[in-house]
Design an enzyme around this catalytic site. Structure first.
Site, short mmCIF file in Angstrom:
data_model
loop_
_atom_site.label_atom_id
_atom_site.label_comp_id
_atom_site.label_asym_id
_atom_site.label_seq_id
_atom_site.Cartn_x
_atom_site.Cartn_y
_atom_site.Cartn_z
N LYS A 16 -19.40 -79.26 132.30
CA LYS A 16 -20.49 -78.62 132.73
C LYS A 16 -21.57 -79.64 133.34
CE LYS A 16 -22.07 -77.44 128.58
NZ LYS A 16 -21.25 -77.72 127.92
N ARG A 91 -27.43 -71.07 124.00
CA ARG A 91 -26.12 -71.79 123.43
C ARG A 91 -26.38 -70.78 121.99
NH1 ARG A 91 -25.77 -77.41 124.82
NH2 ARG A 91 -24.31 -78.39 123.75
N ARG A 130 -15.39 -90.39 126.85
CA ARG A 130 -16.89 -90.63 127.17
C ARG A 130 -17.38 -91.48 126.27
NH1 ARG A 130 -20.23 -85.31 127.86
NH2 ARG A 130 -20.46 -85.27 125.66
N ARG A 136 -22.92 -92.49 123.72
CA ARG A 136 -23.66 -91.46 123.36
C ARG A 136 -23.45 -91.35 121.89
NH1 ARG A 136 -23.83 -85.92 126.44
NH2 ARG A 136 -23.72 -84.95 124.22
N ARG A 147 -19.56 -80.31 116.53
CA ARG A 147 -20.11 -79.75 118.13
C ARG A 147 -19.10 -78.51 118.43
NH1 ARG A 147 -20.53 -84.94 120.94
NH2 ARG A 147 -20.70 -83.77 122.84
P1 ADP Z 1 -22.57 -81.36 124.73
O1 ADP Z 1 -22.53 -80.10 125.73
O2 ADP Z 1 -21.54 -82.43 125.40
O3 ADP Z 1 -22.37 -80.98 123.50
P2 ADP Z 1 -25.46 -81.68 125.67
O4 ADP Z 1 -25.82 -82.65 126.25
O5 ADP Z 1 -25.52 -80.27 126.20
O6 ADP Z 1 -23.69 -81.99 125.05
O7 ADP Z 1 -25.96 -81.43 124.10
C1 ADP Z 1 -25.99 -82.37 123.11
C2 ADP Z 1 -26.68 -81.74 121.74
O8 ADP Z 1 -28.10 -81.38 122.27
C3 ADP Z 1 -26.32 -80.77 121.19
O9 ADP Z 1 -25.17 -81.09 120.18
C4 ADP Z 1 -27.52 -80.26 120.32
O10 ADP Z 1 -27.82 -80.70 119.50
C5 ADP Z 1 -28.84 -80.43 121.41
N1 ADP Z 1 -28.91 -79.13 122.32
C6 ADP Z 1 -28.76 -79.27 123.84
N2 ADP Z 1 -28.81 -77.85 124.43
C7 ADP Z 1 -29.16 -77.32 123.10
C8 ADP Z 1 -29.46 -75.77 122.98
N3 ADP Z 1 -29.70 -75.02 124.21
N4 ADP Z 1 -29.82 -75.24 121.71
C9 ADP Z 1 -29.55 -76.24 120.70
N5 ADP Z 1 -29.59 -77.42 120.77
C10 ADP Z 1 -29.23 -77.87 122.02
#
Ligand code: ADP
Length: 189
Positions: A16, A91, A130, A136, A147
């Site tokens: 994404k 989410r 990654r 990260r 996740r």
């Molecule tokens: P990925 O899609 O690779 O899991 P992101 O960078 O989108 O990674 O998100 C990393 C972390 O940030 C998530 O595991 C969560 O803890 C937090 N996060 C990001 N966006 C949201 C959201 N919309 N609601 C709740 N937590 C979020």
């Protein structure tokens, strides 16, 4: 006409972020990534960052109230009036309802939800790779598994929400970055 108000939905590692960044540049509209914004807040040590960090490190979702506030503030910026690509938000069902309300308040509607599909084995491989490159803190195997579970349980059901509105397009996220980008472009037409 190409859609300019969209969101990308997909599990961690689906690509994404890569696609949203590229598309944002080519369309001249902002990529709105709650993950990136939360990581920046953690880095800067802001109150939001302090609230978010422990959840992120465990691979859990940051509480809805926190994330909804972050997303609403960003979507209200003037540069989002011409369009936006939401990446990683919403989410949860509560976040999706909050987004509906925000957009209504702004007087605009969501034109597309692009759901990117990649099978679980491939996702774990990508995320571990990654982790080795970017370091990260939430890219270790246990957090990754968490996740993915959180995605299946809380985020995947949103596909139905957007299908019911007629804005959903589903596509295969396996292939080169260019190949996937071409599929997304076709889905925005
Ligand atoms: P990925 O899609 O690779 O899991 P992101 O960078 O989108 O990674 O998100 C990393 C972390 O940030 C998530 O595991 C969560 O803890 C937090 N996060 C990001 N966006 C949201 C959201 N919309 N609601 C709740 N937590 C979020």
């Amino acid at each position: 006409m190409t859609a300019r108000r969209m969101l990308l939905l997909g599990p961690p590692g689906a690509g994404k972020g890569t696609q949203a960044e590229r598309l944002g540049k080519s369309l001249g509209i902002p990529q709105i990534s709650t993950g990136d914004m939360l990581r920046a807040a953690v880095q800067a040590g802001t109150p939001i960052g302090r609230q978010a960090q422990a959840f992120m490190d465990r691979g859990e979702l940051v509480p809805d109230a926190v994330v909804i506030g972050v997303a609403e503030e960003r979507l209200s910026q003037p540069d989002a009036r011409r369009g936006f690509i939401l990446d990683g938000f919403p989410r949860t069902a509560a976040q999706a309802s909050a987004l509906d309300a925000m957009l209504e308040k702004l007087g605009v509607s969501l034109e597309r939800c692009i759901a990117i599909h990649v099978d679980a084995d491939q996702l774990v491989q990508r995320l571990l790779k990654r982790a080795a490159i970017e370091g990260r803190t939430d890219d270790n195997e246990e957090t990754i598994r968490n996740r993915m579970r959180v995605y299946r349980e809380q985020t995947q059901p949103l596909v139905d929400h957007y299908r019911a509105r007629g804005v959903l397009r589903e596509l295969d996220g396996v292939g080169t970055v260019d190949e996937v980008a071409a599929r997304i472009e076709a889905a925005l037409a």
